[in-house]
Scaffold this motif. Sequence first.
Motif, PDB file in Angstrom:
ATOM      1  N   LEU A 203      53.753  32.214  36.537  1.00 40.43           N
ATOM      2  CA  LEU A 203      53.329  33.276  37.452  1.00 40.43           C
ATOM      3  C   LEU A 203      51.879  33.073  37.876  1.00 40.43           C
ATOM      4  O   LEU A 203      51.097  32.442  37.170  1.00 40.43           O
ATOM      5  N   ARG A 204      51.530  33.617  39.012  1.00 39.24           N
ATOM      6  CA  ARG A 204      50.156  33.582  39.496  1.00 39.24           C
ATOM      7  C   ARG A 204      49.861  34.908  40.187  1.00 39.24           C
ATOM      8  O   ARG A 204      50.783  35.647  40.581  1.00 39.24           O
ATOM      9  N   LEU A 205      48.594  35.219  40.334  1.00 36.05           N
ATOM     10  CA  LEU A 205      48.201  36.409  41.080  1.00 36.05           C
ATOM     11  C   LEU A 205      48.629  36.276  42.537  1.00 36.05           C
ATOM     12  O   LEU A 205      48.596  35.173  43.096  1.00 36.05           O
ATOM     13  N   GLN A 206      49.030  37.375  43.135  1.00 35.69           N
ATOM     14  CA  GLN A 206      49.412  37.331  44.544  1.00 35.69           C
ATOM     15  C   GLN A 206      48.218  36.890  45.384  1.00 35.69           C
ATOM     16  O   GLN A 206      47.133  37.432  45.261  1.00 35.69           O
ATOM     17  N   GLY A 207      48.437  35.869  46.202  1.00 31.45           N
ATOM     18  CA  GLY A 207      47.362  35.314  47.016  1.00 31.45           C
ATOM     19  C   GLY A 207      46.783  34.034  46.456  1.00 31.45           C
ATOM     20  O   GLY A 207      46.102  33.293  47.166  1.00 31.45           O
ATOM     21  N   ASP A 208      47.036  33.766  45.175  1.00 28.53           N
ATOM     22  CA  ASP A 208      46.591  32.500  44.576  1.00 28.53           C
ATOM     23  C   ASP A 208      47.349  31.354  45.240  1.00 28.53           C
ATOM     24  O   ASP A 208      48.554  31.445  45.463  1.00 28.53           O
ATOM     25  N   ARG A 209      46.646  30.246  45.547  1.00 29.63           N
ATOM     26  CA  ARG A 209      47.273  29.132  46.255  1.00 29.63           C
ATOM     27  C   ARG A 209      47.654  27.981  45.327  1.00 29.63           C
ATOM     28  O   ARG A 209      48.221  26.990  45.783  1.00 29.63           O
ATOM     29  N   HIS A 210      47.370  28.072  44.053  1.00 31.40           N
ATOM     30  CA  HIS A 210      47.619  26.958  43.149  1.00 31.40           C
ATOM     31  C   HIS A 210      49.089  26.917  42.732  1.00 31.40           C
ATOM     32  O   HIS A 210      49.659  27.930  42.325  1.00 31.40           O
ATOM     33  N   ASP A 211      49.700  25.722  42.828  1.00 31.75           N
ATOM     34  CA  ASP A 211      51.094  25.591  42.438  1.00 31.75           C
ATOM     35  C   ASP A 211      51.191  25.128  40.988  1.00 31.75           C
ATOM     36  O   ASP A 211      50.185  25.015  40.284  1.00 31.75           O
ATOM     37  N   MET A 212      52.420  24.851  40.534  1.00 26.76           N
ATOM     38  CA  MET A 212      52.630  24.517  39.134  1.00 26.76           C
ATOM     39  C   MET A 212      51.943  23.210  38.756  1.00 26.76           C
ATOM     40  O   MET A 212      51.390  23.080  37.652  1.00 26.76           O
ATOM     41  N   ALA A 213      51.953  22.239  39.666  1.00 26.50           N
ATOM     42  CA  ALA A 213      51.287  20.972  39.376  1.00 26.50           C
ATOM     43  C   ALA A 213      49.789  21.187  39.162  1.00 26.50           C
ATOM     44  O   ALA A 213      49.173  20.565  38.280  1.00 26.50           O
ATOM     45  N   ASP A 214      49.178  22.079  39.957  1.00 24.20           N
ATOM     46  CA  ASP A 214      47.765  22.406  39.769  1.00 24.20           C
ATOM     47  C   ASP A 214      47.529  23.005  38.385  1.00 24.20           C
ATOM     48  O   ASP A 214      46.583  22.648  37.691  1.00 24.20           O
ATOM     49  N   ARG A 215      48.404  23.946  37.998  1.00 24.71           N
ATOM     50  CA  ARG A 215      48.207  24.649  36.724  1.00 24.71           C
ATOM     51  C   ARG A 215      48.357  23.695  35.546  1.00 24.71           C
ATOM     52  O   ARG A 215      47.570  23.738  34.593  1.00 24.71           O
ATOM     53  N   ILE A 216      49.352  22.814  35.614  1.00 19.00           N
ATOM     54  CA  ILE A 216      49.555  21.862  34.526  1.00 19.00           C
ATOM     55  C   ILE A 216      48.388  20.896  34.455  1.00 19.00           C
ATOM     56  O   ILE A 216      47.891  20.552  33.371  1.00 19.00           O
ATOM     57  N   ALA A 217      47.931  20.436  35.628  1.00 15.35           N
ATOM     58  CA  ALA A 217      46.782  19.535  35.650  1.00 15.35           C
ATOM     59  C   ALA A 217      45.538  20.216  35.098  1.00 15.35           C
ATOM     60  O   ALA A 217      44.732  19.605  34.406  1.00 15.35           O
ATOM     61  N   GLU A 218      45.387  21.505  35.397  1.00 13.80           N
ATOM     62  CA  GLU A 218      44.233  22.255  34.888  1.00 13.80           C
ATOM     63  C   GLU A 218      44.269  22.336  33.373  1.00 13.80           C
ATOM     64  O   GLU A 218      43.256  22.148  32.702  1.00 13.80           O
ATOM     65  N   VAL A 219      45.459  22.592  32.819  1.00 13.45           N
ATOM     66  CA  VAL A 219      45.601  22.647  31.362  1.00 13.45           C
ATOM     67  C   VAL A 219      45.353  21.271  30.756  1.00 13.45           C
ATOM     68  O   VAL A 219      44.717  21.116  29.718  1.00 13.45           O
ATOM     69  N   ASN A 220      45.852  20.242  31.430  1.00 11.31           N
ATOM     70  CA  ASN A 220      45.724  18.880  30.926  1.00 11.31           C
ATOM     71  C   ASN A 220      44.329  18.314  31.113  1.00 11.31           C
ATOM     72  O   ASN A 220      43.954  17.324  30.488  1.00 11.31           O
ATOM     73  N   TYR A 221      43.540  18.964  31.952  1.00  8.78           N
ATOM     74  CA  TYR A 221      42.231  18.433  32.339  1.00  8.78           C
ATOM     75  C   TYR A 221      41.237  18.403  31.186  1.00  8.78           C
ATOM     76  O   TYR A 221      40.487  17.463  31.020  1.00  8.78           O
ATOM     77  N   TYR A 222      41.261  19.396  30.328  1.00  6.84           N
ATOM     78  CA  TYR A 222      40.194  19.547  29.347  1.00  6.84           C
ATOM     79  C   TYR A 222      40.039  18.354  28.414  1.00  6.84           C
ATOM     80  O   TYR A 222      38.938  17.862  28.234  1.00  6.84           O
TER      81      TYR A 222
END
Length: 422
Positions: A203-222
């Motif tokens: 899930l994402r906040l309404q209006g957020d433009r980030h898709d699932m690939a963005d979210r996974i990459a963000e988690v994997n980024y650290y």
Amino acid sequence: MDDTPGSTSDRLLAAGLDALLDLTPADLVSAVGTRRIAARAGLSAATLLHHFGSVAAYADALVARVFDPGNLPMEDLEAAIARVVRSGLPVEAGDAYHRSEFARLTTDRGLRLRMGLWALGAGTTDGIYRDYLRTTDRRLHRVTDALVAGWGREFRPPFTTPIYVAAQVALLNGMAIRHLVDPDLSTDDRFSLAASSLTMISLRLQGDRHDMADRIAEVNYYPLRRSRGGVSTAEGHRTRAALLAAAAELFGTRGYAETTVAQIARHAGLSSSTLYKHFEGKDAVAGALFRKQAEDALEAGVARRTPSSDSLGDHLAAVAAFVGDRREYAAAYLTDLLINRPDVEADPFLAATLPLVARRFAEPPTSGDVASQAAADPAEVAQALLGVLIGRVLARPADLPGVQAAHALRLVLGGRLAPLPG
């Protein structure tokens, strides 16, 4: 017993596996025996065949009963999800719902029957099981949509309501089966955590433009932040250049706000994880692209030998015009300039502005100088000039570049400002 490959035992075992995979529900009924089945009901085998006509027809009726969506307590499930929707603490209500579903399924004999008939149905039950799942899923879509909307969220692409419900059902079935054979590892609290995690990331906040690939990459980024050393190689430079070229094209066509990290990576033919090896995020890509384009523009200006290249005012006006064409992502560069304070040599605009500032400081102050700045650090002044200038361009884009440059000079240098031409 000789179990070596190609032995008689091995051939017999392989044949047995094939035979099991070729079983049909009718074969299973025949293996149990109609007499034995009828005796459980206190009837005769003849009575069974009288009612169903044949073993195959009886087997079909059994399959239909096992995969009957009406056997699922949908009203209870809908009521439980509705309680989550109405709850002021949806995480706690969601936890209670996940635990109750886990308890229901791990005590449901129908789960074993569905798995067994599907596994030993020789493919004849694939479509029947699919229809069962889709029918029961559809009844959950409406309450799921209400739940998501009640939280002020929406599904993060490519997730949709059907995909999310199917994923939650698959997780529930899988962990319930694991609990039946390995109860120490698969428990209700662990299922609840896994199910809640799936909900949060999908899930994402309404209006957020980030898709699932963005979210996974963000988690994997650290963990990748510690190992971003590959960019110094020739291959790393090529990868970085490809990402910047993709970003430039997407920023120009889609707009900076509408472009995601995943889209930049895909446009460059790379993964989001690869992008995060080179940049900390979209803002970092934008800042690097801004600097690369600034470097190219400055080199082009030197090649043309512009007459006013030694004038600080004209230089800042040219910078203002450059920024005006890139307002959407100039803010990322401005943030990096003011907060991270890059080295002069690493920033093309700072490197080009510093000698002009130093030359201005070497000149006698103009009349009306409000404060002596002889002790000021030219590098800090250059940084301040660029910061004020870019901020002005972003705040008042309709102003002419010369006016924006004059504002920055007047604000930072005060009386050291010589009148701009024209």
